[in-house]
Write a protein that holds these residues in place. Structure first.
Motif, PDB file in Angstrom:
ATOM      1  N   GLU A   1      33.709  62.909  33.610  1.00 19.83           N
ATOM      2  CA  GLU A   1      33.029  61.772  34.204  1.00 19.83           C
ATOM      3  C   GLU A   1      33.575  60.490  33.597  1.00 19.83           C
TER       4      GLU A   1
ATOM      5  N   SER B   1      25.514  62.845  38.023  1.00 13.36           N
ATOM      6  CA  SER B   1      25.915  62.403  36.683  1.00 13.36           C
ATOM      7  C   SER B   1      25.320  63.296  35.604  1.00 13.36           C
TER       8      SER B   1
ATOM      9  N   TRP C   1      33.127  56.898  32.025  1.00  6.38           N
ATOM     10  CA  TRP C   1      31.996  56.434  31.245  1.00  6.38           C
ATOM     11  C   TRP C   1      32.184  54.997  30.791  1.00  6.38           C
TER      12      TRP C   1
END
Ligand code: ADP
Ligand code: MG
Ligand code: ZN
Length: 591
Positions: free
Chosen positions: A417, A233, A419
């Motif tokens: 990513e 991450s 979120w």
């Protein structure tokens, strides 16, 4: 997202799923866990470290994408101890190699480097170790230039391979292979032949750059289409992200910065990033005059002085390093409490990397960008010839202009990513303020901009952003002003934001012209200009002026009460922020 899909693709292509790589029942597992503690003094592994080590220990190709400071080095240093033979590490900077070798020596691991400075004896000793099955050498660091330029060294690698002693090829900062990346190095391209020359040698690529384009390119260049991809991450929970409006006057910016440093970061260590060497020198001088212990660092500072400044900073004798991007790779100071960008970076990657030098010790740290519209053009005129240069700068502008969402959400989206906004814990200026947006239609203002631009081009005049703003406000050259167009009853700051969003949405675009001395950016109508003119697209502005319930005390345990005080919303500041959203028109590349 795109990245998720390649991550999925590459794991479905391989016969095993990622879960398998989590396990601790490989033949090397016991040895790995034992040496992790006894040699590296590490108690628990961070996310993706075990998976990466298991894949590379299985002699499979792998790329690990992990933010700077996440712990990529362990993923090859520990496997190097578990494998017979030598791990070859390609690293872009001699100083990076030296740092790593110093640490490895401390752990009692035999590691060395071969670079231009190596003596004949040294070269000979290394070459012997490469072939000697009783040698203790485990890691050999080289620059890509060494591989690309020394046929003799390639021949030695050939022999090492035939002797079964070439255990692994590690390519640190592997994004340097790709021209799409932010620090392309031509000699990294040479690494493409390694898979062909040494098909049995697993390749492990490490980087903190995760854009899809770069990763795909790197896989192609290295000839490892089916490599495993692991991605840790990019969220750094202890970093507080913030964007401030940069005042137009240099001195005013400095006094704001000085006040900020005095109030929030007194006696704390930090970095101030600047756009040019000259800017970094001027900022250093000003900070010193205001009693802040600052040191300047850029590519033209003599090497000796550079390491002196770096060392004084490491020892907290200098508190603030004022630097260009030359101050970068390999900086591993744990207690950096703030990174301030006096000028915007040229890409989100750069911004993230530079900001990420704060808070390596997991304590709360602040990443503050001073955004000013005019700075966008300083960057764009520098990078527009690069393939993705302009998109990269606009990515940063978009981040700075966006007041409608969590900064972490913007960063996560950039790195592909998913979120969940609840995870920010009020650790950004958006989540930590008590105002919320209210949209207003500014289509008319947007059309005014196009009217001014159209008149300029109809009369064969070129118009910069600055001149456009002046003409709009009824100042400056008469010939650029449009008859009958009243000056808008909106602050300059808001007008700049409107133009910024029009650039992002393609209603206007930059047009670059060379002069003998520099490059100038002019504004012209963009591909979507007609949508706005015909009002089939609208511009809506979001003002930040509604109160919402005050945020509760920050839940981050590292937050000190004093560092909170400055985060209270400033009514004046938030009032000037606005956000444009385009309705009826596809939200272009940055949304
Ligand atoms: P990167 O190359 O990803 O930027 P490094 O490999 O230089 O990061 O590691 C950064 C720091 O993290 C180093 O000081 C390293 O010792 C430490 N580190 C790495 N893995 C762990 C871990 N599992 N637990 C604790 N510290 C770790
Ligand atoms: Mg590293
Ligand atoms: Zn947030």
């Amino acid at each position: 997202t795109e990245l998720d899909s390649i991550l999925r693709q590459s794991s479905s292509k391989s016969d095993d799923n990622d879960k398998k790589w989590d396990k601790q029942d490989f033949v090397w597992s016991n040895n790995l866990l034992e040496k992790m503690g006894s040699v590296f003094n590490i108690q628990t592994l961070r996310p993706m470290q075990l998976q990466t080590m298991n894949v590379t220990m299985s002699s499979k190709d792998c790329m690990l994408i992990m933010p700077t400071g996440g712990g990529k080095s362990l993923c090859f240093q520990l496997p190097a101890l578990l494998s017979k033979g030598i791990t070859l590490v390609v690293s872009p900077l001699v100083s990076l190699m030296e740092d790593q070798i110093m640490v490895l020596e401390k752990y009692g691991i035999d590691a060395t480097k071969l670079d231009a400075s190596a003596s004949k004896e040294k070269v000979k000793a290394v070459q012997e170790a490469m072939l000697d099955k009783n040698a203790s050498l485990k890691l050999l660091y080289v620059t890509p230039e060494k591989l690309a330029k020394s046929k003799r060294f390639m021949a030695k690698l050939e022999k090492m391979y035939q002797a079964g002693r070439f255990s692994r090829l590690v390519i640190d900062e592997v994004h340097c292979c790709s021209q799409w990346g932010h620090d392309f190095r031509p000699d990294y391209k040479f690494l493409g032949i390694m898979k062909r020359q040494f098909p049995e040698v697993p390749i492990l690529g490490l980087t903190a750059t995760a854009t899809t384009k770069v990763l795909e390119d790197v896989k192609k260049i290295l000839n490892i289409p089916n490599c495993h991809l692991f991605k840790a991450s990019f969220n750094r929970p202890n970093l507080f992200y913030e964007v401030k409006v940069k005042p137009s006057a240099f001195k005013e910016t400095i006094s704001e910065m000085v006040e900020l440093i005095d109030k929030r970061f007194r006696n704390k260590s930090g970095i101030v990033y600047c756009f040019t060497q000259k800017e970094s020198e001027e900022v250093t001088k000003e900070l010193r005059q205001h009693g802040i212990k600052a040191g300047c660092y850029h590519a033209n500072i003599p090497t000796k002085q550079k390491s002196q400044i770096h060392e004084m900073w490491l020892a907290d004798k200098i508190l603030v390093i004022v630097a260009t991007v030359a101050f970068g790779m390999g900086i591993d100071k744990p207690n950096v409490r703030f990174v301030i960008h006096h000028s915007i970076s040229k890409s989100m990657e750069n911004l993230y990397q530079e900001s990420g030098r704060a808070g390596r010790d997991d304590q709360r740290s602040d990443c503050i960008v001073y955004y000013r519209f005019a700075d966008v053009f300083k960057q764009s005129t520098m990078v527009f010839t690069e393939q993705t240069g302009l998109d990269n700068v606009y990515g940063v502008m978009s981040y700075c202009l966006d007041i409608s969402k969590c900064r972490r959400a913007s960063i996560a989206r950039h790195f592909g990513e998913l979120w969940d906004k609840s995870q920010c814990n009020k650790m950004c200026d958006h989540c930590n303020k008590d105002t919320e947006g209210e949209k207003r239609d500014v289509t008319k203002l947007g059309k005014n901009v196009l009217t001014i631009i159209d008149q300029a081009s109809a009369t064969d005049q070129r118009i910069t952003a600055l001149k456009l703003l002046d003409a709009w406000e009824g100042k400056g050259a008469g010939s650029l002003k449009v008859r009958g167009l009243d000056p808008p009853k909106v602050s300059r700051d808001k007008l700049e934001r409107i133009i910024g969003h029009m650039l992002l949405q393609g209603f206007i675009r930059e047009d670059f012209h060379f002069t003998p001395y520099n490059t100038i950016s002019y504004l012209v109508a963009g591909a979507k200009a007609n949508f706005l003119k015909s009002e089939s697209a609208k511009l809506a502005v979001e003002f930040l002026n509604k109160r919402r319930s005050l945020p509760t005390q920050n839940s981050n345990t590292h937050t000190s009460p004093s560092s909170q005080s400055d985060h209270k919303p400033l009514a004046k500041q938030s009032d000037t922020k606005l956000k444009l959203v385009v309705i009826n028109s596809e939200n272009s590349k940055f949304s």
